[in-house]
Structures are given as C-alpha cells and as structure tokens.
Design an enzyme around this catalytic site. Structure first.
Site, PDB file in Angstrom:
ATOM      1  N   SER A 277       0.858  -1.180   0.000  1.00  0.00           N
ATOM      2  CA  SER A 277       0.000   0.000   0.000  1.00  0.00           C
ATOM      3  C   SER A 277       0.892   1.227   0.000  1.00  0.00           C
ATOM      4  CB  SER A 277      -0.885  -0.015   1.237  1.00  0.00           C
ATOM      5  OG  SER A 277      -1.292   1.295   1.562  1.00  0.00           O
ATOM      6  N   LYS A 283       0.711  -3.519   4.727  1.00  0.00           N
ATOM      7  CA  LYS A 283      -0.192  -4.195   3.797  1.00  0.00           C
ATOM      8  C   LYS A 283       0.514  -5.106   2.791  1.00  0.00           C
ATOM      9  CE  LYS A 283      -4.187  -3.684   3.313  1.00  0.00           C
ATOM     10  NZ  LYS A 283      -5.023  -2.578   2.897  1.00  0.00           N
ATOM     11  N   GLU A 290      -7.657  -9.944  -7.088  1.00  0.00           N
ATOM     12  CA  GLU A 290      -8.771  -8.989  -7.191  1.00  0.00           C
ATOM     13  C   GLU A 290      -9.012  -8.588  -8.643  1.00  0.00           C
ATOM     14  OE1 GLU A 290      -8.518  -5.744  -4.100  1.00  0.00           O
ATOM     15  OE2 GLU A 290      -6.824  -6.969  -3.500  1.00  0.00           O
TER      16      GLU A 290
END
Ligand code: ARG
Length: 456
Positions: A277, A283, A290
């Site tokens: 991130s 992260k 996704e």
C-alpha cells in the site's frame, strides 16, 4: 434537397466516416490468418482453372513475402486502410501489379472476415486449452501436496464439516476440466469453413470449397452460404465459454483473497503476486486475484455486447457484425492474461496448515460426526441430530469442545455414549471416515487426482 449534414464532395466519404467505418486498428491482429486464407484461396483459384497456375503461384509468393515482411517488421500495416483484408490486397497489388487484382475473384470480404475470425479463434482456443491444462496441473499438484491438511469446509461461509485442502482445490480442478472440455468441443463448431459463401449467394465460378477448407485445416465447410456469412454463433459460444471460465477463476480468486486475510490466514501469496500500500506499511494486497475477479465483469460484458449486437440483425452480412471483433479480442486477451497470472500465483502460494487446523478445531465442524456416532449406536438420525445440537449448546455454554467435553456430560444426554465417542469426533478420523465417492478421505482424494490426470 441536400441534407443539412452533407459536407462531402461527390463520391468521397467524410474523413470522420472513414475513421468510423474502419476496423484496421483492431482487425490487423488477424493479418496472419488473413494472408494464410488468401494463399489457400489463390491455390484454389489456380487449381480450378479460374486463374492460371502461374498466376496462382505469383499470388502465393507475393502473399508469402508480405507475411514475412510484416512478421519481420520490414512492412508496417497501413492504418489508413479500412481493414486488414483491404490492406493485404492493396499491398499485394502494389507488389504484383494487375495480377494482384485477381485474388479477390470468387470471394467477398464477408466470407473472408468470417474465415479469418474462425482461424483466429481456433488458434486462441487451442492456446487457452493449453494454458488451462497447465493451471489444472498446478492446482492438482498443490492438492497432492496437501492431501492431509485439514480445514473446515464451509456452507454459507460458516464452518460446516471437516475436509482436507486437497479436496477443496480439486473442486477447482473439476470446474476447469469442464471448461477445457467446453473449449475443446467448441472447436468442432469453430472449425467449419465459410470461405466460398462469397457475399452471401455463392458464386458462378466453379470453386472447390472443400479443397480450400482442407488446405486451411478445417474439418468441413458450412452448408449454406447465407449462414456462412451471417453466423457468429461460434463467437458467442467462445465468449460464453470464456465467461464460464472467468466465473470459475473469479470464485477461486475470491477465496484466495479471503484466505490470505488476517482473519483466515490460510494461505500466503508470494510477494511476486501481491502489492504493498502507498500509505499502510503493513499491507500485502492480493491485487492480482482482485483483478482477475474484476476482469470477469468485462468478459461478461463482451458476451452481452455481442449477443445484443446480433439480436435482430437481418440476414446476411451487416456492418454491425464488425463489432464482434473487439468483444472477442478483449475476451481472448483477458482470459490469456488471467490464466498466465493465476497459474504461477497458485504454484507459489504458501499453505498455512497450522491456521487451517486451528480453524477446523473450533466451530464444532464434527457435530455431524457426533450425530453419525449415535446413529451407529442405534439412534434414528433425526433424534441423533437433535441430541448432538443440544450437546453443542452445552459445550458452548461450558466453553468446551466436543473433543474435551467430559464423558459424564455426554452420558447425561444419553447412555449410548462411551469412551469411543472421542475417537468419533477426532478431526482426522472424521475426514478419513468420509469414504464416500468424491469425499475427502485419502483414498478418495487419490482417486480424484488420478481422474484429473487421466482427463488431461
Ligand atoms: N471489416 C469488416 C468486418 O470486420 C469486413 C467485412 C466487410 N464487408 C463489407 N461488405 N463491408 O466485418
């Protein structure tokens, strides 16, 4: 009276209309199919005496040199041409003079574009089948490595019954096997030659459609020339097969995303297939999974777009049909891309067997096995089910598991309980006793692995 928008000079289309009409920006990717198709057409024209053998050979050599030059980069495709068919013919005439103009005898762009599209899809479908087989091999290999790793199986995303990770993975192998079958079966319908249908009504020349089809590796020729140029069923079928495949990849992606969350912690995706991130240093995001899930939507869109384009089209060719290509090319690219990411992502993921086992040890996923224990002792299933539910409630109230509840507590519910109840609710036993065909027992898993391998 002249139209308000009439701005062009007689006989010439407006530049904007030309651009609007043009398909070369996307159909140029079919140049190999187009040239190979034209070579077979020239050979047919020569063989049947529609043109001389010498002319046919000249055309074939000319086409061959164009193919070589595009492949090597020596020749750029002229993007001001209307489409790839026009470009190849124009280039051929530039190189050969008048003889080049003979190529389009007994042919139309209507059967030509149908031919090219079928050849392009045939190549792509074979590629997708190959990629699918690689993915299935990788998933099945992961299954083989995780034959005894216990985790909860879920229904309603609630812990339900104990399974092994191999069992869950093999469910995807089965889905993808069916996808492979669907693509393979679609080849039978793709691989039918439309060339020789001409504009729609065949031709007055004595052509040899079978010869041309055979040269291009088609197994048959379409039986009706109107159908030959109007049919895009094979494109819809391809998009439908792609949609089904993407739906499977998307469901798998969704599970990879869930499993790699802190809440599950069942797997860890390799650093190569995750991102960080820009603000949260901790992260590790499953972006690739996704995106596969996300790109499923666009492939469904491709299918809906083409179905909608074709709905209500009168026979035979209509320019609307030029819209087929961007949909199928988008699906070709998306599916290939997703498969090429999915396979190494699965191959490199780490399985957290300890966390799976931990999740399996809570949630009373052996409650059905407790009921089955009572059934073996003679209680009807429905009564055993009720009693087991009451025991689970007692465990929850006492902070116990079925594995730890004292025997005296069990016996307060029924005299049928004895020491062997602990054996019955042991998770490993719960899995190994599920010997029914297709279940998670080791022998059943091995059978499933053998099945997948035999189908590849
Ligand atoms: N570019 C056209 C297509 O993709 C080729 C066929 C054009 N035929 C015609 N008669 N305008 O569909």
């Amino acid at each position: 009276m002249a139209k308000m928008w009439a701005g062009r000079t007689a006989g010439e289309t407006d530049k904007l209309a030309d651009d609007f009409n043009s398909s070369i920006s996307f159909d140029s990717r079919m140049y190999r199919q187009d040239i190979r198709g034209s070579m077979a057409h020239a050979a047919m024209l020569g063989r049947t005496g529609i043109i001389s053998e010498t002319e046919a050979d000249t055309l074939i050599d000319g086409l061959e040199s164009i193919l070589k030059d595009i492949d090597s980069g020596a020749l750029d495709i002229d993007m001001s041409c209307e489409d790839i068919h026009m470009f190849v013919e124009q280039e051929l005439t530039k190189r050969l003079g008048d003889v080049g103009k003979k190529l389009h005898t007994a042919r139309s762009r209507n059967d030509q574009v149908a031919l090219d599209t079928r050849m392009y899809l045939r190549d792509t479908v074979n590629e997708i089948i190959h990629m699918l087989k690689e993915l299935i091999t990788v998933i099945t290999e992961k299954a083989r490595e995780n034959k005894t790793v216990i985790l909860p199986g879920y229904t309603h995303l609630q812990r339900a019954q104990p399974i092994v990770f191999a069992h869950h993975l093999l469910a995807y192998s089965m889905m993808l096997l069916r996808d492979t079958e669907r693509f393979t079966e679609s080849l039978r319908r793709i691989n039918v030659s439309p060339i020789g249908s001409c504009a729609l009504a065949g031709t007055t020349y004595a052509t040899d459609r079978a010869f041309e089809a055979e040269r291009l590796g088609f197994t048959s020729v379409c039986q009706n020339s109107i159908d030959g140029v109007s049919d895009r069923d094979f494109c819809v079928e391809f998009l439908s097969d792609c949609s089904m495949l993407m739906m499977h990849l998307s469901r798998f992606s969704e599970e990879l995303i869930l499993w790699s969350s802190w809440e599950f912690g069942f797997i860890e995706l390799s650093d190569s297939y995750t991102t960080g991130s820009s603000i949260m240093p901790q992260k590790k995001n499953p972006d690739m999974a996704e995106l596969i899930r996300g790109k499923t939507g666009r492939v469904y869109g491709d299918l809906m777009a083409l179905l909608t384009t074709l709905k209500g089209l009168p026979l035979a060719y209509n320019k609307d049909m030029q819209e087929d290509k961007e949909s199928i090319f988008d699906a070709c690219d998306t599916v290939r891309l997703c498969l090429s990411v999915m396979t190494p992502m699965i191959k490199t993921m780490k399985v957290r067997a300890d966390n799976m086992k931990k999740a399996a040890s809570a949630g009373f996923i052996n409650a059905t096995d407790l009921a089955d224990y009572l059934v073996r002792k003679g209680l009807p299933f429905r009564s055993a089910y009720k009693l087991s539910g009451q025991i689970v409630a007692k465990c929850i109230a006492d902070g116990q598991l079925l594995e730890t509840l004292p025997l005296s507590d069990y016996q307060s519910f029924s005299p049928l309980f004895s020491e062997d109840v602990y054996d019955a609710v042991d998770l490993e036993n719960c899995v190994s006793r599920r010997i029914s065909e297709g279940g998670p027992s080791i022998s059943s898993i091995e059978k499933q692995i053998d099945y997948v391998k035999s189908r590849l």
